[in-house]
Design an enzyme around this catalytic site. Structure first.
Site, PDB file in Angstrom:
ATOM      1  N   VAL A 132       7.987   2.333  -1.715  1.00  0.00           N
ATOM      2  CA  VAL A 132       8.752   3.371  -0.893  1.00  0.00           C
ATOM      3  C   VAL A 132       8.575   2.974   0.640  1.00  0.00           C
ATOM      4  CG1 VAL A 132       9.444   5.767  -0.035  1.00  0.00           C
ATOM      5  CG2 VAL A 132       8.838   5.127  -2.445  1.00  0.00           C
TER       6      VAL A 132
ATOM      7  N   GLY B  72       0.924  -1.266  -0.004  1.00  0.00           N
ATOM      8  CA  GLY B  72       0.117  -0.043   0.033  1.00  0.00           C
ATOM      9  C   GLY B  72       0.736   1.151  -0.085  1.00  0.00           C
ATOM     10  N   HIS B  73       2.220   1.170  -0.057  1.00  0.00           N
ATOM     11  CA  HIS B  73       3.176   2.370   0.169  1.00  0.00           C
ATOM     12  C   HIS B  73       4.156   2.310  -0.777  1.00  0.00           C
ATOM     13  CE1 HIS B  73       5.595   5.327   2.123  1.00  0.00           C
ATOM     14  NE2 HIS B  73       4.195   5.828   2.616  1.00  0.00           N
ATOM     15  N   PHE B  74       4.061   2.536  -1.991  1.00  0.00           N
ATOM     16  CA  PHE B  74       2.926   2.654  -2.622  1.00  0.00           C
ATOM     17  C   PHE B  74       3.097   1.581  -3.949  1.00  0.00           C
ATOM     18  CE2 PHE B  74       4.532   7.048  -1.085  1.00  0.00           C
ATOM     19  CZ  PHE B  74       3.490   7.176  -0.637  1.00  0.00           C
TER      20      PHE B  74
END
EC number: 4.2.1.59
Length: 155
Positions: free
Chosen positions: A60, A53-55
């Site tokens: 990252v 989810g990041h990203f």
């Protein structure tokens, strides 16, 4: 770091830290000089759960997790000097973060080098200068304040 180099593998790290997957963020201690500093390593893999989810299109490592990795290295420095009396019920907490700066992204495939230097200990609070690097370039830096607390319930 300097004269006395202590190297800790993952097995020793697991005896000193209560953290486990997915939040254990130190893979190896490369150098440790008691009462001075520590140099540790986090291999950043695409398999880290936070990358979902990041990203998703440009993964990252979250900055707060870089700070957490630095705090875990600080805990290893502290616990290598002063073994907790009751390790099952002892936790290491952040009590402050000053001057946090993020200079470059940390991405899958990076080796994050965690450099933590002891500055002082006053009234139960350890203060450290912490710098995370990738390929010799600063990714993040901060001053960390941490304390040790004993809980009444085993994890």
């Amino acid at each position: 770091m300097s004269t006395e180099k202590i190297n800790l593998d993952i097995h020793k790290i697991l005896t000193l830290l209560p953290h486990r997957y997915p939040i254990l963020l130190v893979d190896r201690v490369l150098e440790l000089e008691p009462h001075k500093g520590i140099k540790a390593l986090k291999n950043v893999s695409i398999n880290e759960p936070y990358f979902q989810g990041h990203f998703p299109k440009r993964p990252v490592m979250p900055g707060v997790l870089i700070l957490e990795a630095l705090a875990q290295a600080a805990a290893l420095l502290t616990f290598s000097e002063e073994q907790p009396k009751d390790p099952e019920n002892t936790l290491y907490y952040f009590v402050g973060i000053d001057g946090a700066r993020f200079k470059r992204p940390v991405e899958p495939g990076d080796q994050l080098i965690l450099n933590v230097t002891f500055e002082r200990y006053i009234r139960g609070i350890w203060k450290f200068k912490a710098v995370a690097e990738v390929d010799g370039k600063v990714a993040a830096e901060a001053e960390l304040m941490c304390t040790v607390k004993t809980t009444d319930v085993a994890p």
